[in-house]
Design a protein around this motif. Structure first.
Motif, PDB file in Angstrom:
ATOM      1  N   ALA A 173      10.313   8.637  -7.059  1.00 40.35           N
ATOM      2  CA  ALA A 173      10.466   7.944  -5.791  1.00 40.35           C
ATOM      3  C   ALA A 173       9.438   8.510  -4.854  1.00 40.35           C
ATOM      4  O   ALA A 173       9.241   9.717  -4.801  1.00 40.35           O
ATOM      5  N   SER A 174       8.755   7.664  -4.140  1.00 43.30           N
ATOM      6  CA  SER A 174       7.775   8.219  -3.229  1.00 43.30           C
ATOM      7  C   SER A 174       8.012   7.734  -1.824  1.00 43.30           C
ATOM      8  O   SER A 174       8.329   6.588  -1.572  1.00 43.30           O
ATOM      9  N   THR A 179       0.806  -1.211   0.000  1.00 45.34           N
ATOM     10  CA  THR A 179       0.000   0.000   0.000  1.00 45.34           C
ATOM     11  C   THR A 179       0.845   1.270   0.000  1.00 45.34           C
ATOM     12  O   THR A 179       0.296   2.364   0.027  1.00 45.34           O
ATOM     13  N   LYS A 180       2.166   1.121  -0.011  1.00 47.69           N
ATOM     14  CA  LYS A 180       2.991   2.326   0.071  1.00 47.69           C
ATOM     15  C   LYS A 180       3.914   2.545  -1.122  1.00 47.69           C
ATOM     16  O   LYS A 180       4.337   3.664  -1.361  1.00 47.69           O
ATOM     17  N   THR A 227      -4.409  10.694  -1.163  1.00 46.32           N
ATOM     18  CA  THR A 227      -4.887   9.974  -2.341  1.00 46.32           C
ATOM     19  C   THR A 227      -4.154  10.464  -3.584  1.00 46.32           C
ATOM     20  O   THR A 227      -3.719   9.665  -4.415  1.00 46.32           O
ATOM     21  N   LEU A 228      -3.996  11.773  -3.673  1.00 48.69           N
ATOM     22  CA  LEU A 228      -3.291  12.335  -4.824  1.00 48.69           C
ATOM     23  C   LEU A 228      -1.855  11.818  -4.883  1.00 48.69           C
ATOM     24  O   LEU A 228      -1.383  11.373  -5.934  1.00 48.69           O
ATOM     25  N   LEU A 229      -1.183  11.840  -3.749  1.00 49.13           N
ATOM     26  CA  LEU A 229       0.202  11.355  -3.736  1.00 49.13           C
ATOM     27  C   LEU A 229       0.255   9.874  -4.083  1.00 49.13           C
ATOM     28  O   LEU A 229       1.157   9.417  -4.775  1.00 49.13           O
ATOM     29  N   LYS A 230      -0.718   9.115  -3.594  1.00 53.23           N
ATOM     30  CA  LYS A 230      -0.716   7.685  -3.890  1.00 53.23           C
ATOM     31  C   LYS A 230      -0.949   7.431  -5.364  1.00 53.23           C
ATOM     32  O   LYS A 230      -0.386   6.486  -5.933  1.00 53.23           O
TER      33      LYS A 230
END
Lengths: 274, 258
Positions: free
Chosen positions: B103-104, A111-112, B80-83
Motif C-alpha cells: 500500500a502506498s 500519478t499516485k 521517484t524511488l517510492l513511486k
C-alpha cells in the motif's frame, strides 16, 4: 492470505495484468458510483437528466425530419424509429467522449496509486451504460403511447448493445491514451461525434443508402448497431442487411483489439507524460 | 529471514527537453515541427533532449518488519524511488521483487472527492488504496474513531476543515493491512496531538503486526524515532545504508556544510 509476489522489471509488463484487472473490480464499481453520484449533485432534476437529454433529441429529430422533412419511416411510428437510433448513439457518443477524457480527468489518482489503468475508460463507459438503462424508459413510454407491440426480436437488443460497447471501449482505450500526450483530442472528439450523428442512420433509415455503397457504409460500426436496434424493436418491418451487420461487428472487434494493444503498449508512460 | 523487498540495479531516466515548448506537446506542434524538419536541411527546431537519471544503480534489500527511512535532499530521488516501488512509475532499468500486498501513501487523500460525504470517501479511498469492500466494512468503525470525525461522517468533505480532511484520509490509509506500507511525508499532518497518534500507530503496525514500512520525511526527529535503519540517497544513488542516527548526523553535516 497467500503471499503475492510482485516482480517489476524494466521494459517488461506484469504477467498478471488481467488478473489484476479482475481483482480491482470493486474499484471499478466505486469509481463508477462516484461519478454517478457527483454528476447530478446540486441539480434539481437529478438523475432524470439521463432520460431528458435523449428525449429532447428525439423530439427535435421527430419534428424536423419526420414532420417537416417527411423522411420515410418504413411503416413504424417515426418517433420510435428515431428513438431506436438515438438511444444507442447517445450511449456510444457519451461513452466515447467520457472514456477519452477519463485518464486526463483522473490524473491526480493516476500519478499516485497503482492499479490497471484500463479501469478508468471502463468505468467511464459503465456510467454511460447506466444512463442508457435509464433512457430505455423513453422507449417503453413511446411504445405505450403509440400502442406499439415489439417483436420477439427485442430480446436480441443486448447483442447489439454489446457491439456498441465493444466499439466504444476499443476506441476509448485508443483515444484516451492519445489524449494523455495530445490534448487535441479533447477538441477532435466532439467534432467527430457530431459528424457521426449525421452519417449514422439516425434521422433516416439505412435503406436509403445505394446498394453498391452498402458494405462501405457499414464500416461505421454504429450503422450496424443502429440497424440492429431498429430490427430488434420494430421486427420484420425493418430488413436486416446481414453482410453489413457482420462488417460492423468485425470492425468493432478489430477496434477493440487495436485499442487494447495500443493502450497496453503506452500505459507505462502515462505517468511520465500526463 | 528472506528479504521482502529486493531492489537490483534500479534506475529511472527522464528526458529533459530544452526548448520553450510545454510539457505536453500539442498535435499541431508535432506536425509543424515534423514538417519543418522535412523541408529544411539544417533541422532548425530540433529540440535538444538531455537525459537525466533521477535514480541510478540503486540496490538494497529490506526484510520483513523493518522500518526503513529514506533520507536525502530535494531532488535526491526519494519520491521517484517510492513511486517505482508503488508501481506508479515504471523503472528504466533494473528489477524489483516484492512479497505481499503493498500500500502506498504518496499523498494524503488520493481520490477523495469534495462533493462526497466522509462515509462515501472512506469507501472510495479505501478501494483506491487496494482494500476490498469487506475489509473496509470491518474496519469502518476503527477508521472513524481514529479520525475523530464521527459527527461529520455524512457531511460533504468540501465542508471539512483541512485538519479534518487530513485526519480522515490518514486514518483510512493506516487501517489497511498491507504487508508493505510506503509512506511519503504524510506524518506532518494534523495538530501535534494527531501527529503523535499517527506516529504511534505506524510504529505499532510495524512492531506488533510485523509489517514493513518505508518512510520518507524531512522531519529528522520523527525519522529517528520511527525508523531504526535508513537509506541515504544522494543524486539518485544510494550513498549509505545504516543506522538512522548516524545517517541523520551525516546528512545534517552535509547540508550545513553547503
Amino acid at each position: 492470505m497467500s503471499k503475492k509476489r510482485i516482480v517489476i522489471e524494466s521494459g517488461k509488463e506484469s504477467g498478471a495484468y488481467w488478473r489484476d484487472l479482475w481483482s480491482y473490480r470493486e474499484l471499478l464499481y466505486y469509481l463508477t458510483l462516484r461519478d454517478i453520484l457527483i454528476r447530478y449533485k446540486q441539480t434539481f432534476l437529478g438523475i432524470a437528466w439521463s432520460a431528458f437529454r435523449p428525449l429532447l433529441t428525439i423530439m427535435v429529430f421527430t419534428v424536423v425530419f419526420g414532420k417537416i422533412a417527411h423522411l420515410p419511416d418504413n411503416g413504424a411510428p417515426y418517433a420510435i424509429m428515431v428513438c431506436c437510433a438515438i438511444l444507442p448513439w447517445q450511449f456510444f457518443s457519451n461513452a466515447l467522449s467520457d472514456a477519452s477524457n477519463s485518464l486526463v480527468n483522473n490524473s491526480e489518482i493516476l500519478t499516485k496509486v497503482y492499479f490497471p489503468r484500463m479501469i478508468f475508460p471502463i468505468s467511464a463507459i459503465s456510467i454511460s451504460l447506466v444512463d442508457f438503462a435509464i433512457s430505455l424508459g423513453i422507449l417503453c413510454l413511446l411504445m405505450l403511447f403509440y400502442g406499439f407491440v415489439p417483436a420477439w426480436t427485442i430480446l436480441l437488443l443486448p447483442l447489439f448493445l454489446a457491439v456498441a460497447f465493444t466499439t466504444a471501449l476499443g476506441a476509448g482505450f485508443f483515444i484516451a491514451s492519445l489524449n494523455v500526450r495530445f490534448r487535441d483530442f479533447k477538441f477532435i472528439i466532439p467534432f467527430l461525434l457530431q459528424l457521426g450523428l449525421f452519417i449514422s442512420p439516425i434521422g433516416f433509415s439505412s435503406s436509403v443508402v445505394p446498394e453498391k455503397w452498402k458494405l462501405v457504409y457499414y464500416l461505421n460500426p454504429m450503422a450496424g448497431v443502429i440497424d440492429g436496434f431498429r430490427w430488434a424493436v420494430l421486427g420484420n418491418d425493418a430488413k436486416l442487411f446481414i453482410p453489413g451487420i457482420c462488417m460492423s461487428v468485425g470492425i468493432s472487434l478489430i477496434i477493440l483489439a487495436l485499442g487494447i494493444s495500443f493502450f497496453r503498449k503506452v500505459e507505462r508512460e502515462f505517468v511520465d507524460i500526463i | 529471514m528472506s528479504a521482502i523487498i529486493t531492489v537490483e540495479n534500479v534506475g529511472k531516466k527522464y528526458r529533459l527537453r530544452h526548448q520553450k515548448t510545454e510539457t505536453y506537446a500539442t498535435l499541431r506542434d508535432t506536425i509543424v515541427r515534423g514538417a519543418k524538419n522535412v523541408f529544411s536541411f539544417n533541422k532548425v527546431d530540433k529540440p535538444t533532449v538531455e537525459e537525466f537519471w533521477a535514480l541510478k544503480n540503486v540496490n538494497f534489500e529490506i526484510n520483513q518488519g523493518d522500518r526503513i527511512g529514506i533520507i536525502g535532499r530535494n531532488g535526491a530521488g526519494k519520491s521517484t524511488l517510492l513511486k517505482i516501488l508503488s508501481r506508479v512509475v515504471h523503472p528504466t532499468e533494473g528489477r524489483i521483487t516484492m512479497e505481499g500486498k503493498i500500500a502506498s501513501l504518496l499523498e494524503v487523500g488520493t481520490g477523495f472527492h469534495p462533493e462526497l460525504s466522509g462515509r462515501e470517501n472512506i469507501y472510495l479511498n479505501g478501494v483506491i488504496l487496494g482494500m476490498t469492500r469487506k475489509e473496509i466494512q470491518k474496519k469502518f468503525d476503527e477508521i472513524v474513531a481514529f479520525s475523530e470525525i464521527d459527527k461529520f461522517l455524512d457531511t460533504p468533505v468540501k465542508r471539512y476543515s483541512s485538519g479534518m480532511f487530513v485526519r480522515l484520509a490518514f486514518s483510512v490509509a493506516v487501517h489497511m493491512e498491507p504487508d508493505i506500507l510506503i509512506v511519503d511525508e504524510v506524518l506532518a499532518v494534523g495538530d501535534a496531538q494527531f501527529q503523535k497518534k499517527s506516529a504511534a500507530k505506524m510504529e505499532s503496525i510495524s512492531k506488533d503486526e510485523g509489517r514493513t514500512i518505508l518512510f520518507v520525511s524531512h522531519n529528522m526527529p520523527a525519522m529517528e524515532k520511527l525508523c531504526p535503519t535508513s537509506i541515504y540517497l544522494e543524486h539518485g544513488t544510494v550513498k549509505k545504508i545504516g543506522k538512522t542516527e548516524e545517517i541523520v548526523n551525516e546528512y545534517l553535516i552535509a547540508t550545513n556544510a553547503q
